[in-house]
Design a protein around this motif. Sequence first.
Motif: not given
Length: 421
Positions: A333-347
């Motif tokens: 929900k935070i504008d301009g924030l990018r998450i690296f790593g969105t694989a379906p199976d994730k820790a």
Amino acid sequence: MTTHGPTAGGGTGAAAATPDWERVRADFPLLQRQVHGKPLVYLDSANTAQKPRAVIEAVDDFYRRHNANVSRAVHQLGSEATDAYEGARRKLAAFLNVRADELVLCSGTTFALNLVAYSWALPRLKAGDAILLTRMEHHANIVPWQLVAQRTGASIKVAELHADGSLDLEALYAAMTPEVRLLGLAHVSNVLGTVNPVAEICRQARARGITTVVDGSQAVPHMPVDVAALGCDFYAFTGHKLCGPTGTGGLWARRAHLEAMPPFLGGGEMIKEVRFDGSVFNDPPHKFEAGTPNIAGVVGLGAAVDYLSGIGMAAIHAREAALLAHATEELGKIDGLRIFGTAPDKAAVISFAIDGVHSHDLATLLDLEGVAVRSGQHCAHPLLQWLGVGTTCRASLAFYNTHAEVDAFVAALRKVVRLLA
């Protein structure tokens, strides 16, 4: 102090009842402190985990009541120290579902991978051979292989990723060509959180005659791990990420490998007989454990295994998955924030960046709000280059974190973003 009775096969079992997570959290003294006048929100467990009171007390008790060297004395203290040390080895072996005589105790994953590099790979590889690694590897699973390649004439091949941070399995299998002798693979990425399908990858490698080395640093602390079921040749892990003391960890290897490998270090304890014209080495795993080990640390690691087994690794995995889902939703929900790593199976690892904000500035200001996250390249320079960023922030969650802490982290992040705007 909250106590949790160990379950059989702690690495694969779960406690019968749902844990009381508030009581579990109370077992960690450091989590009660403040930083810069704010309640501490510790989100750096992928770097090092906090220690429960049971681990701290086990180390303290060893030094107060049992301190002596192992395997070198017949007096009472020496016997007690040896029993405690070897007892911890047996606990770790049961936790991972492996044989105790196939588990080398060492200072952690970095030492373990170097042991494989110098004792298994260096005597076997030659010019024309190849070592296959993935783009997501930690430096500890890259640099030792580079050093071996330089000395043997072998080459390094790299398997690439999909945009979501998952391994491109088709490309990986296609890269398993006849010259590949060894595959180095992270079980879980320390940057992306990606959980790799290690058992299937090892099956494919084994069918092609490729030896497999798995870095389990980010897997063993967060999910049930049955090493025997994975089908790998070597599996390395670090104790300080497992709620144990620093300078502890281990390497599991197939017995045939351990028997065929020469020692990595020479000295006391790793020998049966020494003459000036040669030596007779000890049986594995002791052949690879030269010198006085971190006895108290290993005893503490055994206590950590008891503690985690009492909670149940399946329960821990489920708890962290819920925290990850909550944090991912709120950060989105935070504008301009990018998450690296969105694989379906994730820790429960979230690496992120905010447009126009340097990660070190972000982490420094979050620290002033009591929130501890890591910033930098996370010992994964090739991966960060592939991602196209110089650095990221990383929030890594553990079972002792709370949903309220996730909300406090997001609120602090919003405040910092406003200050930097």
